[in-house]
Design a protein around this motif. Structure first.
Motif, short mmCIF file in Angstrom:
data_model
loop_
_atom_site.label_atom_id
_atom_site.label_comp_id
_atom_site.label_asym_id
_atom_site.label_seq_id
_atom_site.Cartn_x
_atom_site.Cartn_y
_atom_site.Cartn_z
N ILE A 37 0.86 -1.18 0.00
CA ILE A 37 0.00 0.00 0.00
C ILE A 37 0.89 1.23 0.00
O ILE A 37 1.81 1.33 0.82
N GLU A 38 0.61 2.15 -0.90
CA GLU A 38 1.20 3.47 -0.84
C GLU A 38 0.09 4.40 -0.36
O GLU A 38 -0.86 4.69 -1.08
N ASP A 39 0.19 4.81 0.89
CA ASP A 39 -0.84 5.54 1.61
C ASP A 39 -0.89 7.01 1.20
O ASP A 39 0.06 7.54 0.63
N THR A 40 -1.98 7.68 1.54
CA THR A 40 -2.16 9.09 1.22
C THR A 40 -1.50 10.03 2.22
O THR A 40 -1.33 11.20 1.94
N GLY A 46 3.20 10.28 1.56
CA GLY A 46 2.56 9.14 2.21
C GLY A 46 3.57 8.13 2.73
O GLY A 46 4.77 8.35 2.70
N ARG A 48 4.64 3.87 2.83
CA ARG A 48 4.53 2.59 2.12
C ARG A 48 4.40 1.48 3.16
O ARG A 48 5.20 1.39 4.09
N HIS A 49 3.39 0.62 2.99
CA HIS A 49 3.17 -0.54 3.85
C HIS A 49 3.43 -1.78 2.99
O HIS A 49 2.85 -1.90 1.91
N CYS A 55 -0.32 -4.36 5.67
CA CYS A 55 -1.45 -3.80 4.92
C CYS A 55 -2.76 -4.06 5.64
O CYS A 55 -3.62 -3.17 5.73
N ARG A 58 -3.05 -1.64 8.57
CA ARG A 58 -3.38 -0.27 8.16
C ARG A 58 -4.85 -0.14 7.80
O ARG A 58 -5.54 0.76 8.27
N TRP A 59 -5.32 -1.04 6.94
CA TRP A 59 -6.72 -0.95 6.52
C TRP A 59 -7.68 -1.30 7.66
O TRP A 59 -8.77 -0.74 7.75
N ASN A 102 -8.33 5.45 -5.11
CA ASN A 102 -7.39 4.35 -4.93
C ASN A 102 -7.23 3.63 -6.25
O ASN A 102 -8.22 3.37 -6.95
N GLY A 116 -3.05 5.24 -2.97
CA GLY A 116 -4.08 6.22 -2.66
C GLY A 116 -3.63 7.62 -3.00
O GLY A 116 -2.47 7.99 -2.77
#
Length: 120
Positions: A37-40, A46, A48-49, A55, A58-59, A102, A116
């Motif tokens: 995941i590349e977060d906002t 952001g 990176r997870h 992931c 985070r979610w 996303n 994101g």
């Protein structure tokens, strides 16, 4: 993990439902071992997870937060890529929301990548 949903539409429907219902358990069998995941946030680039555990954590934090109201908009499916716009609200004020999108890549019924982006 249970058997993965078979189509990109099934994965995205369940992903969105998990956030709308604030039920992170619905995400458990949607995330691949190699997910990234590349977060906002934080701005500008952001965080990176990497990996299923990171992931999912985070979610799960986001999906489980009852103070957030996630409203997905119709997504466009392009092969294994879902272009999924959304609105996120965190209060009742006129500025307590943000639009974003996303880009979610799905392989073999599981999410392998998500990027994101926010509109600000």
């Amino acid at each position: 993990m249970t058997d993965a949903p078979r189509t990109i539409h099934e994965v995205m429907d369940r992903y969105n439902l998990a956030f709308r219902l604030h039920d992170p358990t619905m995400l458990e069998d949607l995330i691949s071992e190699e997910c990234v995941i590349e977060d906002t946030s934080p701005a500008p680039a952001g965080v990176r997870h990497e990996g299923r555990r990171a992931c999912l954590a985070r979610w799960s934090d986001l999906a489980g937060d009852a103070d957030l109201q996630f409203s997905p908009e119709p997504a466009e499916m392009l092969g294994d890529l879902a272009v999924a716009p959304w609105i996120l609200r965190w209060g009742t004020g006129p500025h307590d929301w943000v639009c974003g999108v996303n880009l979610i890549r799905i392989r073999d019924g599981r999410i392998v990548e998500a990027r994101g982006y926010l509109k600000s």
